[in-house]
Design a protein around this motif. Sequence first.
Motif, mmCIF file in Angstrom:
data_model
loop_
_atom_site.group_PDB
_atom_site.id
_atom_site.type_symbol
_atom_site.label_atom_id
_atom_site.label_comp_id
_atom_site.label_asym_id
_atom_site.label_seq_id
_atom_site.Cartn_x
_atom_site.Cartn_y
_atom_site.Cartn_z
ATOM 1 N N LEU A 1 0.872 -1.196 -0.159
ATOM 2 C CA LEU A 1 -0.173 0.132 0.046
ATOM 3 C C LEU A 1 0.815 1.245 0.048
ATOM 4 C CD1 LEU A 1 -2.574 -1.214 2.758
ATOM 5 C CD2 LEU A 1 -2.528 -1.693 0.240
ATOM 6 N N LYS B 1 -1.395 7.584 8.163
ATOM 7 C CA LYS B 1 -1.611 6.273 8.831
ATOM 8 C C LYS B 1 -2.946 5.929 8.845
ATOM 9 C CE LYS B 1 -0.388 3.846 13.001
ATOM 10 N NZ LYS B 1 -2.042 3.169 13.165
ATOM 11 N N LEU C 1 -4.124 4.620 5.339
ATOM 12 C CA LEU C 1 -3.543 3.534 4.786
ATOM 13 C C LEU C 1 -4.185 2.431 5.709
ATOM 14 C CD1 LEU C 1 0.252 4.062 4.302
ATOM 15 C CD2 LEU C 1 -1.690 3.960 2.595
ATOM 16 N N ASN D 1 3.362 -1.125 4.027
ATOM 17 C CA ASN D 1 2.985 0.367 3.616
ATOM 18 C C ASN D 1 4.221 1.067 3.397
ATOM 19 O OD1 ASN D 1 0.387 -0.415 4.589
ATOM 20 N ND2 ASN D 1 0.409 0.790 6.506
ATOM 21 N N ASP E 1 -3.320 5.001 -2.467
ATOM 22 C CA ASP E 1 -4.399 5.698 -1.572
ATOM 23 C C ASP E 1 -5.194 6.722 -2.406
ATOM 24 O OD1 ASP E 1 -6.052 5.565 0.426
ATOM 25 O OD2 ASP E 1 -5.015 7.300 1.319
#
Length: 411
Positions: A16, A30, A33, A50, A87
């Motif tokens: 991600l 944060k 995600l 991530n 994202d």
Amino acid sequence: MKEFILTESATERAVLIGLITPKVTERQVKDYLDELAFLSTTAGIEPVKNFVQRLNMPNTATFVGKGKLEEIATYIQENEIGIAIFDDELSPKQLRCIETALRVRILDRTSLILDIFATRAQTAHAKTQVELAQYRYMLPRLTRLWTHLERQRGGVGMRGPGETQLETDKRIILDKISRLKEELVQIDKQKSVQRKNRGKMVRVALVGYTNVGKSTLMNVLAKSEVFAENKLFATLDTTVRKVILHNLPFLMSDTVGFIRKLPTELIESFKSTLDEVREADLLLHIVDISHPDFESQIAVVESTLRDILGAEDKPTILIFNKIDAFSYIPKDEDDLSPKERENYSREELERSWISKLGRNCLFISAQTGDGIEALRALLYDKVREIHTKRYPYNDFLFQDYDNILTDDFPI
């Protein structure tokens, strides 16, 4: 539409990717995600790692910087990762450049949400809406231009190279979009007739961010069995149930949940589904108080109601759900830094919100039943107020009930 079926098994692994920008803090990234990971899990994808980078703005070609993209490519190769999920919505140019660099399947937030909607859609209405949204998303991303040319059709004055495969694909998709729009118009007419046939009963609509417990609360209040699951977008189709509190009947609808950066294509396609919200007399805005960033979720829902539905002025009760899952971290006495969200106790939050909203604010747990009786009592009063304004000659029906209503005789 097979083009948007993202998962062949539940074991696909993904990385991600998100950005910290002047408008998005490290903490927000944060949380974003974490939500993207939840979306991935809902779609049957396992998030593995991530990657976050700090930039003033996304790179127009690769979203992240060149060095970060190389780092991601190395990790993907060494760990046999098959998917990279970003994202934000990627442009066609970014999709091409990133796919060339990483050599794995590239998904952005929009395509992931579209895939989840596609798997969740059950009725013809929802399937048509999702398919329309998918084609709208696909149209500007038809970038594969075939090298060969084919003749479109023969005849005098029609001889020539014909049209490219890209143009053919665009024309096919535009035709499908037109057909789907016509189908939605017909379905919407049927839905409108259904709503008119319900008469002028008071309508209450549940709204809120996705996965805040709307369907669970619906089942509690309406004694129904609406599908509820701890996954995002468990409910796509609007469900309407008749609820009776003592002798007062009204209609309650459970609608699709909202989410940050809800794709424009879905907003356009699902406008008719949200007609239940637009025509409701009272909104119950459900909030997950256990979520670390519930204030932002409230803002997302209010913005959607204001910009998409024009429903911001409707009477609304703010209901904080999942108080059984709430937790906080008390600050040390010698810590003089400002309090963060996780440092506030539930009692402090309750006092803060109740002082702003008064009686239009409740704290409950649909799972354990805590606060449900208080909600029923408040809901009865609000619905009765609307009902008596609409039918003032019916007010006498509730007078006997008022005389016997005590703590031992709850609604």
